[in-house]
Design a protein around this motif. Structure first.
Motif, PDB file in Angstrom:
ATOM      1  N   SER A  18       0.845  -1.193   0.000  1.00 24.05           N
ATOM      2  CA  SER A  18       0.000   0.000   0.000  1.00 24.05           C
ATOM      3  C   SER A  18       0.880   1.243   0.000  1.00 24.05           C
ATOM      4  CB  SER A  18      -0.896   0.008   1.246  1.00 24.05           C
ATOM      5  OG  SER A  18      -1.559   1.254   1.365  1.00 24.05           O
ATOM      6  N   ASP A  19       0.368   2.317  -0.631  1.00 21.62           N
ATOM      7  CA  ASP A  19       1.113   3.575  -0.600  1.00 21.62           C
ATOM      8  C   ASP A  19       0.602   4.497   0.499  1.00 21.62           C
ATOM      9  OD1 ASP A  19      -1.333   4.140  -1.660  1.00 21.62           O
ATOM     10  OD2 ASP A  19      -0.600   5.300  -3.372  1.00 21.62           O
ATOM     11  N   ILE A  20      -0.168   3.941   1.433  1.00 22.39           N
ATOM     12  CA  ILE A  20      -0.712   4.705   2.553  1.00 22.39           C
ATOM     13  C   ILE A  20       0.139   4.467   3.797  1.00 22.39           C
ATOM     14  CG2 ILE A  20      -2.703   5.021   4.074  1.00 22.39           C
ATOM     15  CD1 ILE A  20      -3.244   5.956   1.262  1.00 22.39           C
ATOM     16  N   THR A  21       0.554   5.531   4.434  1.00 26.84           N
ATOM     17  CA  THR A  21       1.178   5.439   5.755  1.00 26.84           C
ATOM     18  C   THR A  21       0.147   5.915   6.766  1.00 26.84           C
ATOM     19  OG1 THR A  21       3.370   5.888   4.860  1.00 26.84           O
ATOM     20  CG2 THR A  21       3.056   6.222   7.222  1.00 26.84           C
ATOM     21  N   ALA A  22      -0.323   5.024   7.610  1.00 25.88           N
ATOM     22  CA  ALA A  22      -1.407   5.341   8.538  1.00 25.88           C
ATOM     23  C   ALA A  22      -0.852   5.596   9.931  1.00 25.88           C
ATOM     24  CB  ALA A  22      -2.419   4.200   8.581  1.00 25.88           C
ATOM     25  N   GLN A  23      -1.325   6.677  10.533  1.00 19.92           N
ATOM     26  CA  GLN A  23      -0.986   6.971  11.921  1.00 19.92           C
ATOM     27  C   GLN A  23      -2.257   7.352  12.660  1.00 19.92           C
ATOM     28  OE1 GLN A  23       2.215   9.940  11.075  1.00 19.92           O
ATOM     29  NE2 GLN A  23       3.508   8.573  12.283  1.00 19.92           N
ATOM     30  N   THR A 345     -13.434  -3.024   1.841  1.00 19.17           N
ATOM     31  CA  THR A 345     -13.712  -1.763   2.524  1.00 19.17           C
ATOM     32  C   THR A 345     -12.469  -0.882   2.555  1.00 19.17           C
ATOM     33  OG1 THR A 345     -15.386  -2.842   3.918  1.00 19.17           O
ATOM     34  CG2 THR A 345     -14.512  -0.727   4.686  1.00 19.17           C
ATOM     35  N   ALA A 346     -11.325  -1.471   2.927  1.00 22.59           N
ATOM     36  CA  ALA A 346     -10.073  -0.711   2.989  1.00 22.59           C
ATOM     37  C   ALA A 346      -9.694  -0.166   1.621  1.00 22.59           C
ATOM     38  CB  ALA A 346      -8.960  -1.606   3.538  1.00 22.59           C
ATOM     39  N   SER A 347      -9.870  -0.979   0.585  1.00 16.52           N
ATOM     40  CA  SER A 347      -9.525  -0.549  -0.767  1.00 16.52           C
ATOM     41  C   SER A 347     -10.399   0.620  -1.217  1.00 16.52           C
ATOM     42  CB  SER A 347      -9.682  -1.730  -1.736  1.00 16.52           C
ATOM     43  OG  SER A 347      -9.472  -1.326  -3.070  1.00 16.52           O
ATOM     44  N   ARG A 348     -11.690   0.578  -0.878  1.00 14.71           N
ATOM     45  CA  ARG A 348     -12.592   1.676  -1.246  1.00 14.71           C
ATOM     46  C   ARG A 348     -12.194   2.964  -0.530  1.00 14.71           C
ATOM     47  NH1 ARG A 348     -17.780   0.284  -2.481  1.00 14.71           N
ATOM     48  NH2 ARG A 348     -18.042   2.540  -2.849  1.00 14.71           N
ATOM     49  N   PHE A 349     -11.794   2.856   0.718  1.00 12.56           N
ATOM     50  CA  PHE A 349     -11.323   4.036   1.443  1.00 12.56           C
ATOM     51  C   PHE A 349     -10.079   4.622   0.777  1.00 12.56           C
ATOM     52  CE2 PHE A 349     -13.996   3.089   5.162  1.00 12.56           C
ATOM     53  CZ  PHE A 349     -14.226   4.360   5.666  1.00 12.56           C
ATOM     54  N   VAL A 350      -9.147   3.759   0.385  1.00 15.22           N
ATOM     55  CA  VAL A 350      -7.925   4.234  -0.252  1.00 15.22           C
ATOM     56  C   VAL A 350      -8.255   5.014  -1.521  1.00 15.22           C
ATOM     57  CG1 VAL A 350      -5.812   3.503  -1.438  1.00 15.22           C
ATOM     58  CG2 VAL A 350      -6.428   2.483   0.761  1.00 15.22           C
ATOM     59  N   SER A 351      -9.252   4.576  -2.275  1.00 13.34           N
ATOM     60  CA  SER A 351      -9.671   5.299  -3.474  1.00 13.34           C
ATOM     61  C   SER A 351     -10.149   6.708  -3.133  1.00 13.34           C
ATOM     62  CB  SER A 351     -10.784   4.529  -4.193  1.00 13.34           C
ATOM     63  OG  SER A 351     -10.326   3.280  -4.662  1.00 13.34           O
ATOM     64  N   VAL A 352     -10.891   6.829  -2.015  1.00  8.20           N
ATOM     65  CA  VAL A 352     -11.346   8.144  -1.568  1.00  8.20           C
ATOM     66  C   VAL A 352     -10.160   9.000  -1.140  1.00  8.20           C
ATOM     67  CG1 VAL A 352     -12.728   9.368   0.150  1.00  8.20           C
ATOM     68  CG2 VAL A 352     -13.623   7.294  -0.913  1.00  8.20           C
ATOM     69  N   PHE A 353      -9.184   8.392  -0.445  1.00 11.07           N
ATOM     70  CA  PHE A 353      -8.005   9.127  -0.026  1.00 11.07           C
ATOM     71  C   PHE A 353      -7.289   9.734  -1.236  1.00 11.07           C
ATOM     72  CE2 PHE A 353      -7.551   6.058   3.805  1.00 11.07           C
ATOM     73  CZ  PHE A 353      -8.562   6.733   4.475  1.00 11.07           C
ATOM     74  N   HIS A 354      -7.108   8.916  -2.283  1.00 11.96           N
ATOM     75  CA  HIS A 354      -6.429   9.401  -3.493  1.00 11.96           C
ATOM     76  C   HIS A 354      -7.232  10.526  -4.145  1.00 11.96           C
ATOM     77  CE1 HIS A 354      -2.978   6.755  -3.866  1.00 11.96           C
ATOM     78  NE2 HIS A 354      -3.731   5.726  -3.514  1.00 11.96           N
ATOM     79  N   GLU A 355      -8.530  10.397  -4.122  1.00 10.63           N
ATOM     80  CA  GLU A 355      -9.378  11.414  -4.742  1.00 10.63           C
ATOM     81  C   GLU A 355      -9.229  12.769  -4.035  1.00 10.63           C
ATOM     82  OE1 GLU A 355     -14.122  12.290  -4.956  1.00 10.63           O
ATOM     83  OE2 GLU A 355     -13.464  10.290  -5.583  1.00 10.63           O
ATOM     84  N   VAL A 356      -9.281  12.762  -2.705  1.00 12.53           N
ATOM     85  CA  VAL A 356      -9.193  14.048  -1.993  1.00 12.53           C
ATOM     86  C   VAL A 356      -7.761  14.591  -2.008  1.00 12.53           C
ATOM     87  CG1 VAL A 356     -11.178  13.512  -0.532  1.00 12.53           C
ATOM     88  CG2 VAL A 356      -8.870  13.011   0.293  1.00 12.53           C
ATOM     89  N   ALA A 357      -6.771  13.697  -2.015  1.00 10.42           N
ATOM     90  CA  ALA A 357      -5.380  14.161  -2.032  1.00 10.42           C
ATOM     91  C   ALA A 357      -5.044  14.816  -3.365  1.00 10.42           C
ATOM     92  CB  ALA A 357      -4.437  12.992  -1.755  1.00 10.42           C
ATOM     93  N   ALA A 358      -5.729  14.394  -4.409  1.00  7.75           N
ATOM     94  CA  ALA A 358      -5.453  14.945  -5.752  1.00  7.75           C
ATOM     95  C   ALA A 358      -5.981  16.368  -5.878  1.00  7.75           C
ATOM     96  CB  ALA A 358      -6.068  14.058  -6.818  1.00  7.75           C
TER      97      ALA A 358
END
Length: 358
Positions: A18-23, A345-358
């Motif tokens: 994953s390219d997500i670093t979660a804290q 579920t996690a994969s769908r969240f990651v898609s949202v993360f990429h969308e808002v980060a863009a």
């Protein structure tokens, strides 16, 4: 519910590949309450403990010092995306995602103290409106958010939750729980009125219950029986027909799901309904209210009833008991439950993360 969600999702977001670093930012005094799955991701937000004595002194000092320490912490952390676990307006300049679990406070305000209902509802409204994206855990929740908070529909993303299969190993202490008679299982909060628990008890304990009168009720809940139940059904409590299990780990809960005659969810409203999926994952027959998001979760493998109709509930329960634990019925329930996965579920969240980060 919410703690289970993040215990599953944060490790998946941070998994290899994953390219997500979660804290997970938590108050420095609250870290000991985290589940083991979340401890590796915890970052303590510096603050004075609310239990420092004398409270009068430290509460006054804390109100001045804590905001300054928190501000410095967030500037140092400098996240790319902020997502609150429970309706915190972002404390740092970056895109934000707000997760809405349900709209119970707005739809059933009388179930809570007025001050709490008003405060949390307003905090939720501010967090939702300030977010760059809103995640709703069911289509029902999305519809309620759009209608009640006037959020643009395109801002809301429906991402269903899931439920893992609970452990099958049964500890010796759990083997005698409800082992002598068939029982209907209820899990979670039975105190809040929208949960509709007394409806189940009244329906089963009434003279109209007939042949269902031999079924006990087992409640896995941290709350005690309460005055209403103790007053109306003191005899059933004394006879053990209604039994409370106030300490219930996942192993014991999994055992109860597998051995119950049926699992009941009579709620008037749920944002999702994770216990329904847990019961189906264990192969249990499920009788479920046809309200709000619950049909989204239960699909075609659940026996539904009108949560205001005692006769409808008893009819659904009789159908569920007749279906029982037949091999094919268990297979259908578990197959349906498997269509909800934490990985998806996690994969769908990651898609949202990429969308808002863009």
């Amino acid at each position: 519910g919410i703690s289970r969600v993040y215990s599953h999702l944060i490790p998946l977001w941070a998994a290899s590949g994953s390219d997500i670093t979660a804290q997970l930012a938590v108050p420095s005094w609250a870290g000991r309450n985290l589940s083991p799955a979340l401890i590796p991701f915890a970052v303590p937000v510096p603050c004075l403990s609310p239990w420092l004595r004398p409270w009068r002194l430290w509460n006054r000092v804390g109100s001045l010092v804590n905001p300054a320490m928190a501000d410095a912490f967030w500037r140092r952390l400098d996240p790319d995306i902020f997502m609150s676990t429970f309706f915190t307006v972002r404390p740092v300049r970056c895109p934000s995602v707000c997760v809405v679990y349900d709209m119970i406070l707005e739809l059933f305000p009388d179930c809570y103290e007025a001050s709490y209902s008003v405060e949390v509802s307003e905090r939720k409204r501010r967090a939702v409106l300030a977010a760059d994206a809103v995640v709703c855990i069911s289509e029902q929740t999305r519809q309620d958010v759009v209608r009640l908070l006037h959020v643009p529909v395109e801002k809301c993303h429906v991402i269903h939750l899931a439920a893992g299969i609970l452990p099958a190993d049964v500890p010796p202490a759990a083997r005698g729980i409800a082992a002598d008679r068939p029982f209907l299982l209820y899990v979670g909060d039975h105190v809040s009125r929208y949960k509709n628990f007394m409806f189940v008890v009244d329906s089963l304990m009434s003279a109209a219950a007939g042949r269902l009168a031999g079924i006990d009720i087992v409640v896995a809940s941290p709350f005690p029986a309460g005055d209403e139940l103790s007053g109306k059904h003191a005899g059933a409590l004394a006879d053990g027909r209604i039994r409370f299990l106030r300490r219930c780990d996942d192993v014991t809960l999994g055992d109860l799901y597998r051995r119950c005659a049926a699992f009941a969810c009579p709620s008037l409203y749920e944002g999702f309904g994770m216990p329904v999926l847990e019961a189906l994952s264990a192969g249990a027959p499920v009788v479920c209210s046809n309200a709000a998001s619950l049909p989204e979760v239960g699909g075609k493998v659940v026996h539904y009833f009108d949560p205001l109709s005692p006769s409808g509930f008893r009819c659904a329960l009789e159908s569920a008991l007749a279906e029982g634990h037949a091999t094919e019925a268990i297979r259908r329930r578990q197959l349906h439950a498997s269509t909800f996965s934490w990985e998806n579920t996690a994969s769908r969240f990651v898609s949202v993360f990429h969308e808002v980060a863009a």
